[in-house]
Structure formats: structure tokens, C-alpha cells
Design an enzyme around this catalytic site. Structure first.
Site, PDB file in Angstrom:
ATOM      1  N   LYS A  29      27.072 -35.432 -17.140  1.00 40.17           N
ATOM      2  CA  LYS A  29      27.543 -36.947 -17.202  1.00 40.17           C
ATOM      3  C   LYS A  29      28.487 -37.677 -16.476  1.00 40.17           C
ATOM      4  CE  LYS A  29      26.585 -39.062 -20.381  1.00 40.17           C
ATOM      5  NZ  LYS A  29      25.374 -39.821 -20.811  1.00 40.17           N
ATOM      6  N   THR A  73      30.500 -41.041 -21.525  1.00 38.74           N
ATOM      7  CA  THR A  73      31.440 -40.336 -22.450  1.00 38.74           C
ATOM      8  C   THR A  73      32.842 -40.485 -21.867  1.00 38.74           C
ATOM      9  OG1 THR A  73      31.989 -38.194 -23.147  1.00 38.74           O
ATOM     10  CG2 THR A  73      30.542 -38.282 -21.528  1.00 38.74           C
ATOM     11  N   ASP A  74      33.940 -40.148 -22.656  1.00 34.51           N
ATOM     12  CA  ASP A  74      35.315 -40.321 -21.840  1.00 34.51           C
ATOM     13  C   ASP A  74      35.586 -38.604 -21.721  1.00 34.51           C
ATOM     14  OD1 ASP A  74      35.219 -38.899 -24.574  1.00 34.51           O
ATOM     15  OD2 ASP A  74      36.877 -39.640 -25.255  1.00 34.51           O
ATOM     16  N   GLU A  75      34.525 -37.804 -21.877  1.00 35.33           N
ATOM     17  CA  GLU A  75      34.843 -36.345 -21.599  1.00 35.33           C
ATOM     18  C   GLU A  75      34.963 -35.989 -20.004  1.00 35.33           C
ATOM     19  OE1 GLU A  75      32.449 -33.616 -23.915  1.00 35.33           O
ATOM     20  OE2 GLU A  75      32.766 -34.984 -25.581  1.00 35.33           O
ATOM     21  N   TYR A  94      28.332 -30.072 -19.909  1.00 36.30           N
ATOM     22  CA  TYR A  94      27.760 -31.647 -20.556  1.00 36.30           C
ATOM     23  C   TYR A  94      28.521 -32.747 -19.696  1.00 36.30           C
ATOM     24  CZ  TYR A  94      28.157 -35.403 -23.484  1.00 36.30           C
ATOM     25  OH  TYR A  94      28.189 -36.801 -24.018  1.00 36.30           O
TER      26      TYR A  94
HETATM   27  P1  NAD Z   1      21.776 -37.452 -29.345  1.00 37.73           P
HETATM   28  O1  NAD Z   1      21.520 -35.952 -28.805  1.00 37.73           O
HETATM   29  O2  NAD Z   1      21.740 -37.714 -30.586  1.00 37.73           O
HETATM   30  O3  NAD Z   1      20.590 -38.488 -28.757  1.00 37.73           O
HETATM   31  C1  NAD Z   1      19.908 -38.078 -27.375  1.00 37.73           C
HETATM   32  C2  NAD Z   1      18.529 -38.701 -27.389  1.00 37.73           C
HETATM   33  O4  NAD Z   1      18.007 -38.499 -26.229  1.00 37.73           O
HETATM   34  C3  NAD Z   1      17.495 -37.967 -28.707  1.00 37.73           C
HETATM   35  O5  NAD Z   1      16.636 -38.972 -29.069  1.00 37.73           O
HETATM   36  C4  NAD Z   1      16.586 -37.202 -27.314  1.00 37.73           C
HETATM   37  O6  NAD Z   1      15.272 -37.061 -27.805  1.00 37.73           O
HETATM   38  C5  NAD Z   1      16.575 -38.106 -26.244  1.00 37.73           C
HETATM   39  N1  NAD Z   1      16.454 -37.459 -24.960  1.00 37.73           N
HETATM   40  C6  NAD Z   1      16.875 -36.252 -24.628  1.00 37.73           C
HETATM   41  N2  NAD Z   1      16.474 -35.976 -23.453  1.00 37.73           N
HETATM   42  C7  NAD Z   1      15.612 -36.721 -23.026  1.00 37.73           C
HETATM   43  C8  NAD Z   1      14.560 -36.733 -21.824  1.00 37.73           C
HETATM   44  N3  NAD Z   1      14.548 -36.020 -20.911  1.00 37.73           N
HETATM   45  N4  NAD Z   1      13.850 -37.998 -22.008  1.00 37.73           N
HETATM   46  C9  NAD Z   1      13.760 -38.982 -22.920  1.00 37.73           C
HETATM   47  N5  NAD Z   1      14.593 -38.917 -23.934  1.00 37.73           N
HETATM   48  C10 NAD Z   1      15.630 -37.824 -23.922  1.00 37.73           C
HETATM   49  O7  NAD Z   1      22.929 -38.127 -28.442  1.00 37.73           O
HETATM   50  P2  NAD Z   1      23.843 -39.290 -28.693  1.00 37.73           P
HETATM   51  O8  NAD Z   1      25.129 -38.796 -29.435  1.00 37.73           O
HETATM   52  O9  NAD Z   1      23.211 -40.374 -29.641  1.00 37.73           O
HETATM   53  O10 NAD Z   1      24.454 -39.845 -27.513  1.00 37.73           O
HETATM   54  C11 NAD Z   1      23.788 -40.782 -26.740  1.00 37.73           C
HETATM   55  C12 NAD Z   1      24.505 -41.022 -25.518  1.00 37.73           C
HETATM   56  O11 NAD Z   1      25.835 -41.559 -25.581  1.00 37.73           O
HETATM   57  C13 NAD Z   1      24.491 -39.674 -24.391  1.00 37.73           C
HETATM   58  O12 NAD Z   1      24.266 -40.395 -23.190  1.00 37.73           O
HETATM   59  C14 NAD Z   1      25.821 -39.364 -24.626  1.00 37.73           C
HETATM   60  O13 NAD Z   1      26.279 -38.739 -23.615  1.00 37.73           O
HETATM   61  C15 NAD Z   1      26.560 -40.758 -24.952  1.00 37.73           C
HETATM   62  N6  NAD Z   1      27.966 -40.706 -25.539  1.00 37.73           N
HETATM   63  C16 NAD Z   1      27.995 -40.156 -26.882  1.00 37.73           C
HETATM   64  C17 NAD Z   1      29.022 -39.801 -27.726  1.00 37.73           C
HETATM   65  C18 NAD Z   1      28.961 -39.247 -28.962  1.00 37.73           C
HETATM   66  O14 NAD Z   1      30.168 -38.942 -29.743  1.00 37.73           O
HETATM   67  N7  NAD Z   1      27.788 -38.745 -29.663  1.00 37.73           N
HETATM   68  C19 NAD Z   1      30.211 -40.439 -27.123  1.00 37.73           C
HETATM   69  C20 NAD Z   1      30.160 -41.143 -25.890  1.00 37.73           C
HETATM   70  C21 NAD Z   1      28.874 -41.231 -25.232  1.00 37.73           C
HETATM   71  P1  TYD Z   2      31.913 -32.076 -30.989  1.00 43.11           P
HETATM   72  O1  TYD Z   2      31.330 -32.730 -32.368  1.00 43.11           O
HETATM   73  O2  TYD Z   2      31.161 -30.742 -30.832  1.00 43.11           O
HETATM   74  O3  TYD Z   2      32.144 -32.973 -30.173  1.00 43.11           O
HETATM   75  P2  TYD Z   2      32.990 -32.904 -28.672  1.00 43.11           P
HETATM   76  O4  TYD Z   2      32.943 -31.564 -28.224  1.00 43.11           O
HETATM   77  O5  TYD Z   2      31.807 -33.517 -27.565  1.00 43.11           O
HETATM   78  O6  TYD Z   2      34.157 -33.454 -28.763  1.00 43.11           O
HETATM   79  O7  TYD Z   2      33.175 -31.293 -31.470  1.00 43.11           O
HETATM   80  C1  TYD Z   2      34.530 -32.069 -32.008  1.00 43.11           C
HETATM   81  C2  TYD Z   2      35.482 -31.198 -31.957  1.00 43.11           C
HETATM   82  O8  TYD Z   2      35.438 -30.173 -33.082  1.00 43.11           O
HETATM   83  C3  TYD Z   2      35.864 -30.340 -30.754  1.00 43.11           C
HETATM   84  O9  TYD Z   2      37.326 -30.133 -30.401  1.00 43.11           O
HETATM   85  C4  TYD Z   2      35.223 -28.727 -30.845  1.00 43.11           C
HETATM   86  C5  TYD Z   2      35.262 -28.849 -32.455  1.00 43.11           C
HETATM   87  N1  TYD Z   2      34.300 -28.169 -33.130  1.00 43.11           N
HETATM   88  C6  TYD Z   2      34.914 -27.024 -34.157  1.00 43.11           C
HETATM   89  O10 TYD Z   2      35.860 -26.546 -34.220  1.00 43.11           O
HETATM   90  N2  TYD Z   2      33.921 -26.363 -34.701  1.00 43.11           N
HETATM   91  C7  TYD Z   2      32.446 -27.028 -34.700  1.00 43.11           C
HETATM   92  O11 TYD Z   2      31.456 -26.061 -35.428  1.00 43.11           O
HETATM   93  C8  TYD Z   2      31.981 -27.866 -33.911  1.00 43.11           C
HETATM   94  C9  TYD Z   2      30.734 -28.210 -33.605  1.00 43.11           C
HETATM   95  C10 TYD Z   2      33.341 -28.407 -33.340  1.00 43.11           C
END
Ligand code: NAD
Ligand code: TYD
Length: 380
Positions: free
Chosen positions: A189, A137-139, A185
Site C-alpha cells: 500500500k 491505510t494508516d498501516e 500488505y
Molecule cells: P476487501 O478485501 O474487502 O475488498 C477488496 C475488493 O477488491 C474485493 O471486492 C476484491 O474482489 C477486489 N479486488 C482485489 N484484487 C483485485 C484486482 N486485481 N482487480 C480488481 N478488483 C480486485 O477490502 P476492504 O477492507 O474493503 O478495503 C478496501 C480498500 O480500503 C483497500 O484498498 C484497503 O487497503 C483500504 N483500507 C482498508 C481498511 C480496513 O480496515 N478494511 C482500512 C483502511 C484502508
Molecule cells: P485485522 O482485522 O487483521 O486488521 P489489521 O491487522 O489490518 O489491523 O486485525 C486486527 C487486530 O487483531 C490485529 O492486531 C491482529 C489481531 N488479530 C488477532 O489477534 N487474531 C485474529 O485472528 C485476527 C484476524 C487478528
């Protein structure tokens, strides 16, 4: 048969899009999806590909070293795309240990199992085409300053940027940026990214990392901003906006991320990092108003009828002000571009959640867990 690719976290949001893309696009490759099925894993996300002959699901925790080692051996895995993680910032504030366990120890477990599988003596060369690709992630880069709170014209735009979109600062995350994670988080990461690079630098493991901005689209668990708010507007529940709603995120449609993952996995250079972003900065409050207008319009309600659901609540502790990605490296090196204009992506996303209310209700009621738990055993 071509290669065998292990995808972790394939039952989650982004993972399910990656599995779908790879199973369909590479029928000669075997795709093994390893997922523990935590609350965030939902096999219904993969109903359309689950009976393909080149697909196998294995319920397993990535922290299970002997299980993962046996699976790598049994399936002769030569590529790993690692997405499994705990992914929600708010949950990491409430329960940081789970994040350290899965995101740090789980990644290390996979790395060490892959190293022993691919290079048993410790130093023999890795076979042709082996790759450990870590999705991050970019975070990890921390927070950028809001030097232009009113927004200015961005220095770079893409075909897919929303019409007249703005950016809110002078800086962007680049691949050489310093790691400054703030939430548990992002700290977990960041740590996993360091382990992946350490395995490349120390053991010569072919490994790649990509750091992507916020994703949105179908099958996202409705705890994240966009699906949570679409659902709340649909059922007329309050929309809890943290702080003043001024925080900025750079949003990318999930299928554009999956395409980037495909390109990096096949054409990226081992040992490199690629930043992926939508060039699409939005203040939360502006995005939330777009969501209200879109849901109300698609449900045939009076225009903006539900704006009064917006409720300002206490800010998230350590809330990062602004994320914005400079993705010029992946654009120049691999020719990647986001394909969808934001307005188009949001319309498509809102429509998907409204057309799939059964999926939303199943997830929010917890019924999806009961069904898959009866097939695969209870969640840990
Ligand atoms: P998500 O929470 O929707 O899915 C995560 C999956 O991992 C789930 O299916 C869960 O069951 C599985 N999991 C969790 N713990 C596990 C374990 N111990 N063993 C096996 N499986 C396990 O997450 P997402 O949003 O799809 O993100 C996927 C990846 O992309 C993550 O690594 C996240 O850090 C990264 N990412 C997400 C975003 C975003 O905006 N969602 C952006 C950038 C990077
Ligand atoms: P989120 O979807 O949790 O992603 P991330 O924190 O990883 O960026 O949140 C996106 C943005 O929205 C973040 O600035 C937090 C804000 N947010 C709210 O204001 N209310 C909410 O209930 C949630 C879940 C997020």
C-alpha cells in the site's frame, strides 16, 4: 447526466458501502464498479442497489491495462475512487506476490490508463473535475509506541468517541508522518501511495490519497478480527488472540469512512493527503471481551458465557503494536466527524451479522463464489 465515476473494489467491504452511498446520493452520476471478484468480492453486498439505472458492474482485473483503458474511454470516466486491493495482513505474510501484483502493479495500471485517457498527449491539461482518488491505510506509517500501556485520557476526543475511552501513547499518525511499513500488505500500500503522488508531481494528474484506520461494520469478510470473532462466538469456535492481545487499533465505523470518502472526493484538494480515524483506540483483548459480551447478550446466552473461547496463540510476525490517527486535518478542512459512538457501532455491527447469518454462512462455506462464478466466470 452528471459525471461518471469509476469505483474499483466495489464488491468488497468498504467499496460496497461507497458504491451504495454514491449510487443513492448521486442519481445523476453514473457509477461503474470494477471488481475482479477475488475471494473478498461478493456481489451480494450490493443486492439493494444493483438494479439502479445509474449503476453498472464490470468484472475486471485492475491489472488489465487494455480492458481498463477501453472502459475509461467507453464510459468517459472523469473520476476514479480506487479501493480494489488485497487487504488482509495475514494473507500478505503467506503470499506477498499477490499483494505486489494487485496493490502496486494494479494501481500503476489504473494510473497510467487514467493519465492516457485524461491527458492523451502527455502534457495537455486534465479536464475539469478529473480526479484519481486513492484509498489507503494508516498501516503505511508503521507502528506507534505504547508509552501508556494502562491508557491515559486522550488529547482529542469527538462526540463519537466511546464513553471514557483512553489512548495508549503520546504519538499519532499525521499526514506528514514518515512511511515505515512492516507487513507485505502495508509495504504494497505504501508503494501504491508513492505511485499516486508521483503521478501528481510528475504528470500533474489531479490525485488525492487518504489513509484510514481499521474499519468495522456490515459486509466485512470474516477473516478480519471483528467479523471473524463474531462468527466464532456465534458458532462457539475458539477465538485466536495473537500474542498477549495488547496490540491497539483505532476503530472506525465503515459508513463514517464512506462519508469521509465522499467529502474528500468532492471537496478535498488535489495533491493532498487526508488521515481518517475514529479517535477510538482499543486493545484487542478489551475489544474481544466486548464482542463476547455483546454476542452472548443478543443471543440470550448467560452473560459472558463464551469468554472461555478466548485462546492465546502465537503472535503475528511483525505485528504492529499500536495504530492511532490524528484526523484534525479532515475535521478542520472538510468538517468531517465520525457520527457513531463505538458502543453503538459495535451493537449495530453484531446485530447485523446475527441478523444476516445467511450472508455469513454463504461466505464461510464458499457458496457465494459458486453463484457469482456461474454468472461471471471463475475467479482468477
Ligand atoms: P476487501 O478485501 O474487502 O475488498 C477488496 C475488493 O477488491 C474485493 O471486492 C476484491 O474482489 C477486489 N479486488 C482485489 N484484487 C483485485 C484486482 N486485481 N482487480 C480488481 N478488483 C480486485 O477490502 P476492504 O477492507 O474493503 O478495503 C478496501 C480498500 O480500503 C483497500 O484498498 C484497503 O487497503 C483500504 N483500507 C482498508 C481498511 C480496513 O480496515 N478494511 C482500512 C483502511 C484502508
Ligand atoms: P485485522 O482485522 O487483521 O486488521 P489489521 O491487522 O489490518 O489491523 O486485525 C486486527 C487486530 O487483531 C490485529 O492486531 C491482529 C489481531 N488479530 C488477532 O489477534 N487474531 C485474529 O485472528 C485476527 C484476524 C487478528
Amino acid at each position: 447526466m452528471g459525471r461518471t465515476i469509476l469505483i474499483t473494489g466495489g464488491a468488497g467491504f468498504i467499496g460496497s458501502h461507497v458504491v451504495r452511498l454514491f449510487v443513492s446520493k448521486y442519481p445523476d452520476c453514473r457509477i461503474v464498479n470494477v471488481d475482479k471478484l477475488t475471494y473478498a468480492g461478493n456481489l451480494a453486498n450490493l443486492n439493494d442497489v444493483s438494479d439502479r439505472p445509474n449503476y453498472r458492474f464490470v468484472k475486471m482485473d485492475i491489472c488489465d491495462f487494455s480492458g481498463i483503458s477501453s472502459l475509461l474511454e467507453e464510459e468517459r470516466v472523469d473520476g476514479i475512487i480506487h479501493l480494489a486491493a488485497e487487504s488482509h495482513v495475514d494473507r500478505s505474510i503467506a503470499d506477498p506476490f499477490t499483494f505486489a501484483r494487485t496493490n502496486v502493479l494494479g494501481t500503476l495500471t489504473l494510473l497510467e490508463a487514467a493519465r492516457r485517457h485524461w491527458s492523451p498527449s502527455g502534457w495537455n491539461p486534465y479536464g475539469n473535475g478529473c480526479l484519481f482518488y486513492h484509498i489507503s491505510t494508516d498501516e503505511v506509517y508503521g507502528s506507534l509506541e505504547m508509552t501508556h500501556p494502562e491508557g491515559i485520557d486522550p488529547p482529542f476526543t469527538t462526540e463519537a468517541s466511546s464513553a471514557g475511552h483512553k489512548c495508549y501513547g503520546d504519538d499519532f499518525f499525521t499526514e506528514s508522518g514518515k512511511y515505515q511499513p512492516h507487513s507485505p500488505y502495508s509495504a504494497s500500500k505504501a508503494s501504491s501511495d508513492h505511485f499516486v503522488r508521483a503521478f501528481h508531481d510528475t504528470y500533474g494528474m489531479p490525485a488525492t490519497v487518504s489513509n484510514c484506520s481499521n474499519n468495522y461494520g456490515p459486509y466485512q469478510f470474516p477473516e478480519k478480527l471483528i467479523p471473524l470473532f463474531i462468527n466464532n462466538i456465534r458458532i462457539r469456535r475458539p477465538l485466536p488472540v495473537y500474542g498477549l492481545g495488547e496490540n491497539v487499533r483505532d476503530w472506525l465505523y465503515v459508513e463514517d469512512h464512506a462519508r469521509a470518502i465522499d467529502l474528500i472526493f468532492h471537496n478535498g484538494r488535489a495533491g493532498e493527503t487526508y488521515n481518517i480515524g475514529g479517535c477510538n483506540e482499543w486493545k484487542n483483548i478489551d475489544l474481544i471481551k466486548v464482542l463476547v459480551r455483546t454476542v452472548d447478550r443478543l443471543l440470550g446466552r448467560p452473560e459472558s458465557a463464551d469468554m472461555d473461547l478466548i485462546t492465546f496463540v502465537s503472535d503475528r510476525p511483525g505485528h504492529d503494536a499500536r495504530y492511532a490517527i490524528d484526523s484534525s486535518k479532515i475535521r478542520a478542512e472538510l468538517g468531517w466527524e465520525p457520527s457513531l459512538q463505538f458502543e453503538e457501532g459495535i451493537e449495530k455491527t453484531v446485530r447485523w451479522y446475527l441478523d444476516n447469518q445467511g450472508w455469513l454462512d454463504g461466505v464461510t462455506s464458499g457458496d457465494y463464489m459458486k453463484y457469482y462464478d456461474s454468472m461471471y466466470g471463475h475467479r482468477g
